[in-house]
Design a protein around this motif. Structure first.
Motif, PDB file in Angstrom:
ATOM      1  N   PRO A  90       0.834  -1.207   0.000  1.00 34.51           N
ATOM      2  CA  PRO A  90       0.000   0.000   0.000  1.00 34.51           C
ATOM      3  C   PRO A  90       0.871   1.261   0.000  1.00 34.51           C
ATOM      4  O   PRO A  90       1.984   1.264   0.543  1.00 34.51           O
ATOM      5  N   PHE A  91       0.367   2.310  -0.591  1.00 36.08           N
ATOM      6  CA  PHE A  91       1.062   3.597  -0.629  1.00 36.08           C
ATOM      7  C   PHE A  91       0.142   4.694  -0.121  1.00 36.08           C
ATOM      8  O   PHE A  91      -1.085   4.650  -0.303  1.00 36.08           O
ATOM      9  N   ARG A  92       0.749   5.684   0.504  1.00 34.82           N
ATOM     10  CA  ARG A  92       0.090   6.962   0.781  1.00 34.82           C
ATOM     11  C   ARG A  92       0.859   7.994  -0.008  1.00 34.82           C
ATOM     12  O   ARG A  92       1.996   8.323   0.329  1.00 34.82           O
ATOM     13  N   GLY A  93       0.258   8.456  -1.072  1.00 35.39           N
ATOM     14  CA  GLY A  93       1.001   9.302  -1.992  1.00 35.39           C
ATOM     15  C   GLY A  93       2.100   8.495  -2.638  1.00 35.39           C
ATOM     16  O   GLY A  93       1.859   7.442  -3.237  1.00 35.39           O
ATOM     17  N   SER A  94       3.349   8.928  -2.484  1.00 32.86           N
ATOM     18  CA  SER A  94       4.468   8.200  -3.080  1.00 32.86           C
ATOM     19  C   SER A  94       5.237   7.374  -2.055  1.00 32.86           C
ATOM     20  O   SER A  94       6.270   6.802  -2.389  1.00 32.86           O
ATOM     21  N   LEU A 152      -7.965  -6.739  -1.661  1.00 36.28           N
ATOM     22  CA  LEU A 152      -8.152  -5.289  -1.616  1.00 36.28           C
ATOM     23  C   LEU A 152      -8.875  -4.854  -0.350  1.00 36.28           C
ATOM     24  O   LEU A 152      -8.656  -3.742   0.144  1.00 36.28           O
ATOM     25  N   GLY A 153      -9.708  -5.753   0.192  1.00 40.38           N
ATOM     26  CA  GLY A 153     -10.338  -5.441   1.468  1.00 40.38           C
ATOM     27  C   GLY A 153      -9.295  -5.244   2.555  1.00 40.38           C
ATOM     28  O   GLY A 153      -9.435  -4.374   3.425  1.00 40.38           O
ATOM     29  N   MET A 154      -8.222  -6.052   2.508  1.00 37.18           N
ATOM     30  CA  MET A 154      -7.135  -5.903   3.474  1.00 37.18           C
ATOM     31  C   MET A 154      -6.401  -4.580   3.262  1.00 37.18           C
ATOM     32  O   MET A 154      -6.085  -3.868   4.214  1.00 37.18           O
ATOM     33  N   VAL A 155      -6.126  -4.256   2.002  1.00 38.75           N
ATOM     34  CA  VAL A 155      -5.422  -3.004   1.713  1.00 38.75           C
ATOM     35  C   VAL A 155      -6.253  -1.807   2.164  1.00 38.75           C
ATOM     36  O   VAL A 155      -5.721  -0.828   2.720  1.00 38.75           O
ATOM     37  N   CYS A 156      -7.553  -1.884   1.988  1.00 44.12           N
ATOM     38  CA  CYS A 156      -8.420  -0.763   2.362  1.00 44.12           C
ATOM     39  C   CYS A 156      -8.473  -0.556   3.873  1.00 44.12           C
ATOM     40  O   CYS A 156      -8.895   0.518   4.331  1.00 44.12           O
ATOM     41  N   ARG A 157      -8.050  -1.553   4.644  1.00 45.24           N
ATOM     42  CA  ARG A 157      -8.018  -1.395   6.104  1.00 45.24           C
ATOM     43  C   ARG A 157      -6.786  -0.608   6.552  1.00 45.24           C
ATOM     44  O   ARG A 157      -6.703  -0.202   7.710  1.00 45.24           O
ATOM     45  N   VAL A 158      -5.840  -0.407   5.661  1.00 53.32           N
ATOM     46  CA  VAL A 158      -4.641   0.356   6.016  1.00 53.32           C
ATOM     47  C   VAL A 158      -4.983   1.843   5.976  1.00 53.32           C
ATOM     48  O   VAL A 158      -5.345   2.370   4.915  1.00 53.32           O
ATOM     49  N   PRO A 159      -4.891   2.539   7.112  1.00 53.40           N
ATOM     50  CA  PRO A 159      -5.267   3.958   7.121  1.00 53.40           C
ATOM     51  C   PRO A 159      -4.462   4.776   6.118  1.00 53.40           C
ATOM     52  O   PRO A 159      -3.253   4.588   5.972  1.00 53.40           O
ATOM     53  N   HIS A 160      -5.158   5.639   5.402  1.00 57.58           N
ATOM     54  CA  HIS A 160      -4.562   6.624   4.483  1.00 57.58           C
ATOM     55  C   HIS A 160      -4.003   6.003   3.194  1.00 57.58           C
ATOM     56  O   HIS A 160      -3.400   6.716   2.390  1.00 57.58           O
ATOM     57  N   ALA A 161      -4.201   4.709   2.974  1.00 56.94           N
ATOM     58  CA  ALA A 161      -3.714   4.109   1.724  1.00 56.94           C
ATOM     59  C   ALA A 161      -4.551   4.632   0.559  1.00 56.94           C
ATOM     60  O   ALA A 161      -5.781   4.581   0.600  1.00 56.94           O
ATOM     61  N   ALA A 198     -12.365  -0.586  -8.368  1.00 58.58           N
ATOM     62  CA  ALA A 198     -13.659  -0.535  -7.684  1.00 58.58           C
ATOM     63  C   ALA A 198     -13.542   0.137  -6.324  1.00 58.58           C
ATOM     64  O   ALA A 198     -14.495   0.759  -5.843  1.00 58.58           O
ATOM     65  N   CYS A 199     -12.368   0.030  -5.711  1.00 60.60           N
ATOM     66  CA  CYS A 199     -12.144   0.627  -4.387  1.00 60.60           C
ATOM     67  C   CYS A 199     -11.623   2.061  -4.463  1.00 60.60           C
ATOM     68  O   CYS A 199     -11.424   2.700  -3.427  1.00 60.60           O
ATOM     69  N   GLY A 200     -11.349   2.540  -5.661  1.00 62.60           N
ATOM     70  CA  GLY A 200     -10.842   3.888  -5.811  1.00 62.60           C
ATOM     71  C   GLY A 200      -9.368   4.026  -5.479  1.00 62.60           C
ATOM     72  O   GLY A 200      -8.919   5.099  -5.078  1.00 62.60           O
ATOM     73  N   LEU A 201      -8.608   2.939  -5.630  1.00 60.56           N
ATOM     74  CA  LEU A 201      -7.172   2.973  -5.337  1.00 60.56           C
ATOM     75  C   LEU A 201      -6.372   2.938  -6.632  1.00 60.56           C
ATOM     76  O   LEU A 201      -6.707   2.190  -7.564  1.00 60.56           O
ATOM     77  N   ARG A 202      -5.323   3.751  -6.701  1.00 60.68           N
ATOM     78  CA  ARG A 202      -4.423   3.707  -7.849  1.00 60.68           C
ATOM     79  C   ARG A 202      -3.573   2.441  -7.779  1.00 60.68           C
ATOM     80  O   ARG A 202      -3.221   1.977  -6.697  1.00 60.68           O
ATOM     81  N   VAL A 203      -3.231   1.901  -8.924  1.00 58.19           N
ATOM     82  CA  VAL A 203      -2.278   0.799  -9.012  1.00 58.19           C
ATOM     83  C   VAL A 203      -0.998   1.369  -9.615  1.00 58.19           C
ATOM     84  O   VAL A 203      -0.970   1.765 -10.785  1.00 58.19           O
ATOM     85  N   HIS A 217      -7.617 -13.946   8.042  1.00 57.17           N
ATOM     86  CA  HIS A 217      -7.875 -12.942   9.075  1.00 57.17           C
ATOM     87  C   HIS A 217      -6.573 -12.548   9.755  1.00 57.17           C
ATOM     88  O   HIS A 217      -5.845 -13.405  10.260  1.00 57.17           O
ATOM     89  N   LEU A 218      -6.285 -11.259   9.756  1.00 51.09           N
ATOM     90  CA  LEU A 218      -5.099 -10.729  10.428  1.00 51.09           C
ATOM     91  C   LEU A 218      -5.543  -9.874  11.603  1.00 51.09           C
ATOM     92  O   LEU A 218      -6.637  -9.322  11.602  1.00 51.09           O
ATOM     93  N   PRO A 219      -4.699  -9.747  12.631  1.00 51.67           N
ATOM     94  CA  PRO A 219      -5.073  -8.864  13.748  1.00 51.67           C
ATOM     95  C   PRO A 219      -5.246  -7.436  13.257  1.00 51.67           C
ATOM     96  O   PRO A 219      -4.547  -6.992  12.346  1.00 51.67           O
ATOM     97  N   ASP A 220      -6.169  -6.737  13.882  1.00 50.07           N
ATOM     98  CA  ASP A 220      -6.458  -5.370  13.462  1.00 50.07           C
ATOM     99  C   ASP A 220      -5.237  -4.478  13.536  1.00 50.07           C
ATOM    100  O   ASP A 220      -5.041  -3.588  12.694  1.00 50.07           O
ATOM    101  N   TRP A 221      -4.369  -4.753  14.535  1.00 49.11           N
ATOM    102  CA  TRP A 221      -3.189  -3.878  14.684  1.00 49.11           C
ATOM    103  C   TRP A 221      -2.183  -4.037  13.545  1.00 49.11           C
ATOM    104  O   TRP A 221      -1.312  -3.197  13.374  1.00 49.11           O
ATOM    105  N   ALA A 222      -2.336  -5.100  12.732  1.00 45.37           N
ATOM    106  CA  ALA A 222      -1.441  -5.267  11.591  1.00 45.37           C
ATOM    107  C   ALA A 222      -1.672  -4.178  10.552  1.00 45.37           C
ATOM    108  O   ALA A 222      -0.801  -3.935   9.703  1.00 45.37           O
TER     109      ALA A 222
END
Length: 370
Positions: free
Chosen positions: A33-37, A62-71, A103-108, A361-366
């Motif tokens: 995952p990226f936040r900006g660059s 992608l559901g996992m990636v979307c759980r990463v804040p600011h990605a 579909a999730c609005g994330l750049r690749v 399933h991964l722990p939320d803190w991951a």
């Protein structure tokens, strides 16, 4: 919503992935995952089996990636044993990832594939059909190098047979002492005509009067320096779900939380409700555990599992599995859980960890920054 990355940049990115992950991925899908660059972590998954619905698999990823804040973007890389001779391996999976990201609005930022005889980017229109030469990935190693693949380090430590025999003898003495003192119902009633209790067993049993301090002292000690009777007592504790859960909650945080967990366990056995904030830790929710303590606890329990006689091993292995899962090492967690299940298919914590891993399933803190 894609951004093409030039081949040289892509090669450099691939050369950095092992350092980011701590190992060289094989037969894997890696999502960054990226936040900006700026990258904000990395996630590795086993490649889906033949016949898997790739769009459903990609949506889960992608559901996992979307759980990463600011990605707001991601890069994907497939590492496969397949040949590039007829096209990039995993191209259908990468296409699914791109559809799910859109579909999730994330750049690749890139969709890469590394095969047995080449590599390339699905976003590079100039990529040769047979891929680019693997030699292009042989760039100067990053500062933090990585050896082995995602399974490396999951082996139990090597112990001398005499050490294991000493722990087995100590465990027998501890169990006999607890039985004769009427403290171990699982071992049956006290014997008639009480035998002489082994003095070291009696001394170590007294540590159960302050089991939280016992857990803390063992965590602070070097695993290799653990005395046979201390190892035996820990194995006895880890074979009892109530004490094992206290140890896990304590090792994830600190001794005061262990005291709370022990008192909560006692009250729960009397019919009180178990505190939600303590239960959340076991399920991977709540505050992020201390990774240093978790790693030390994993080192300790791995050695205990290596020293344990066969019948006493499932509790230690299941604890290894949970600690590995909590550290984000699902591949290791699955290995320990399978080892425990081979010995005791009905073991409770083993079944829970295996279900976590099977469901991805991964722990939320991951998904949160430390």
């Amino acid at each position: 919503m894609t951004t093409i990355v030039k081949a040289a940049d892509a090669a450099h990115f691939l050369s950095l992935l092992p350092a980011m992950l701590g190992f060289t991925p094989v037969r894997s899908l890696v999502l960054v995952p990226f936040r900006g660059s700026r990258s904000i972590g990395a996630l590795r998954l086993d490649l889906p089996r033949d016949g898997t619905d790739l769009d459903a698999f990609a949506a889960t990823c992608l559901g996992m990636v979307c759980r990463v804040p600011h990605a707001d973007a991601l890069a994907a890389a497939v590492f496969s044993d397949g040949s590039c001779a007829t096209g990039l391996p995993g191209s259908a999976l990468l296409a699914g990832i791109r559809r799910a990201a859109d579909a999730c609005g994330l750049r690749v930022t890139d969709a890469l594939s590394v095969g047995s005889d080449g590599w390339g980017s699905a976003l590079d229109p100039d990529c040769p059909r047979g891929g680019r030469p693997l030699a292009a990935l042989a760039l100067p190693a990053p500062v933090a190098t990585a050896t082995g693949d995602q399974t490396t380090g999951a082996e139990l430590p090597s112990v001398h047979p005499r050490q294991a025999e000493a722990v087995a003898a100590a465990l027998r003495a501890v169990r006999a002492a607890l039985r004769d003192l009427g403290e171990d119902e699982a071992e049956g009633p006290p014997r008639r005509g009480r035998r002489r209790i082994h003095p070291e067993a009696l001394a170590v049993i007294e540590r159960l009067d302050d089991v939280v301090a016992c857990f803390e002292q063992c965590l602070d000690a070097a695993p290799e320096a653990l005395a046979p009777f201390d190892a035996a007592l820990l194995l006895w504790c880890l074979s009892r779900p109530a004490l094992r859960d206290v140890a896990i909650v304590q090792w994830a945080a600190d001794a005061p939380r262990g005291i709370r967990a022990l008192e909560a366990q006692r009250r729960w056995e009397e019919g009180a409700e178990y505190p939600a904030d303590l239960a959340m830790t076991m399920w991977g929710d709540g505050p992020r555990p201390d990774p240093v303590r978790l790693t030390r606890a994993l080192d300790l329990t791995r050695r205990l599992a290596a020293l344990a006689p066969r019948a006493a091993r499932p509790g230690a292995l299941a604890t290894c599995a949970w600690l590995s899962w909590a550290l984000g090492r699902s591949t290791h967690a699955d290995r320990y859980a399978r080892m425990a299940a081979d010995l005791d298919p009905g073991h409770g914590l083993t079944q829970i960890v295996r279900a976590f891993v099977a469901a991805g399933h991964l722990p939320d803190w991951a998904f949160r920054a430390g």
